[in-house]
Scaffold this active site. Sequence first.
Site, PDB file in Angstrom:
ATOM      1  N   SER A  61     -41.074  33.745   4.484  1.00  8.30           N
ATOM      2  CA  SER A  61     -42.048  34.577   3.859  1.00  8.30           C
ATOM      3  C   SER A  61     -43.309  33.800   4.582  1.00  8.30           C
ATOM      4  O   SER A  61     -43.409  32.651   4.938  1.00  8.30           O
ATOM      5  CB  SER A  61     -42.148  34.825   2.484  1.00  8.30           C
TER       6      SER A  61
HETATM    7  N1  SAH Z   1     -37.394  32.784   0.070  1.00  9.29           N
HETATM    8  C1  SAH Z   1     -37.135  32.638   1.455  1.00  9.29           C
HETATM    9  C2  SAH Z   1     -37.361  34.179   2.075  1.00  9.29           C
HETATM   10  C3  SAH Z   1     -36.047  34.472   2.613  1.00  9.29           C
HETATM   11  S1  SAH Z   1     -35.789  36.226   3.105  1.00  9.29           S
HETATM   12  C4  SAH Z   1     -37.741  31.707   2.314  1.00  9.29           C
HETATM   13  O1  SAH Z   1     -38.497  30.895   1.835  1.00  9.29           O
HETATM   14  O2  SAH Z   1     -37.372  31.511   3.640  1.00  9.29           O
HETATM   15  C5  SAH Z   1     -35.173  36.812   1.752  1.00  9.29           C
HETATM   16  C6  SAH Z   1     -33.518  36.311   1.699  1.00  9.29           C
HETATM   17  O3  SAH Z   1     -32.870  37.269   0.762  1.00  9.29           O
HETATM   18  C7  SAH Z   1     -32.555  36.313   3.066  1.00  9.29           C
HETATM   19  O4  SAH Z   1     -31.971  35.266   3.334  1.00  9.29           O
HETATM   20  C8  SAH Z   1     -31.489  37.227   2.453  1.00  9.29           C
HETATM   21  O5  SAH Z   1     -30.377  37.116   2.892  1.00  9.29           O
HETATM   22  C9  SAH Z   1     -31.592  37.277   0.943  1.00  9.29           C
HETATM   23  N2  SAH Z   1     -31.100  38.350   0.287  1.00  9.29           N
HETATM   24  C10 SAH Z   1     -31.138  39.759   0.416  1.00  9.29           C
HETATM   25  N3  SAH Z   1     -30.268  40.489  -0.483  1.00  9.29           N
HETATM   26  C11 SAH Z   1     -29.925  39.671  -1.474  1.00  9.29           C
HETATM   27  C12 SAH Z   1     -29.046  39.524  -2.342  1.00  9.29           C
HETATM   28  N4  SAH Z   1     -28.492  40.773  -2.752  1.00  9.29           N
HETATM   29  N5  SAH Z   1     -28.725  38.432  -2.919  1.00  9.29           N
HETATM   30  C13 SAH Z   1     -29.145  37.392  -2.914  1.00  9.29           C
HETATM   31  N6  SAH Z   1     -29.825  37.063  -1.547  1.00  9.29           N
HETATM   32  C14 SAH Z   1     -30.295  38.152  -0.913  1.00  9.29           C
END
Ligand code: SAH
Length: 211
Positions: A61
């Site tokens: 993000s």
């Molecule tokens: N907080 C992260 C942002 C990652 S983007 C950072 O600091 O890098 C969002 C993440 O949510 C992705 O890695 C994706 O795989 C995950 N995601 C999407 N759907 C999900 C679900 N149902 N359960 C768990 N994780 C999920």
Amino acid sequence: MNQFANSGDKLAQQLKSLGISNQKVLDAISSVPRHLFVDQILAHKAYENTALPIGQGQTISQPYIVGKMTQMLVEHGVTTDVLEIGTGSGYQAAILGRVFDKVSSVERIRQLQFNAKRKLQQLDIYNVQMKHGDGWQGWHSKAPFQAIIVTAAPTSIPEQLKLQLADGGLMVLPVGGETQTLVTVVRQGDDFIEKHWESVKFVPLVSGDTL
Ligand code: SAH
């Protein structure tokens, strides 16, 4: 000489000028080396205030929104028992680990979860527990949480997450599809008070199977 010396400080300064004012949050932004959480070929962009790809179609993000969501928890009075949904690179989890006493984080893509865990160990952050699983289900055995922060966008607020909030607890999450809004939910007994904030852009919170 370390190419990234002072980079975290400069990023924190930039976020301060954009309205992130809490010192604990700014200190965490200064101290967590964001370049470790992105691919090496993108490391030169790691301290810009932008989202970046982390593989598997996912993104780390934008630092501003990481700071903003974390600050919302601090301002609510949260000190411990924070659940993050969507570990991704682990960057937000590392920031949470520096600000709050106990953090849990769930990720559906095993490879990302594995890499994130290693990164936090490298940084000696031991108060963040991570698991591979479906974030729509939260983390039942660790509930209730003072706060839940969702870093992928569901089309509607996941019911299980609401139920895992402690009384008085706060959830911050993006909600929507093509257009998304940052939403807060505060639990008051059996009532859930929703507020809508600015528009945001996150990857979708995927339903169904884990990978
Ligand atoms: N907080 C992260 C942002 C990652 S983007 C950072 O600091 O890098 C969002 C993440 O949510 C992705 O890695 C994706 O795989 C995950 N995601 C999407 N759907 C999900 C679900 N149902 N359960 C768990 N994780 C999920």
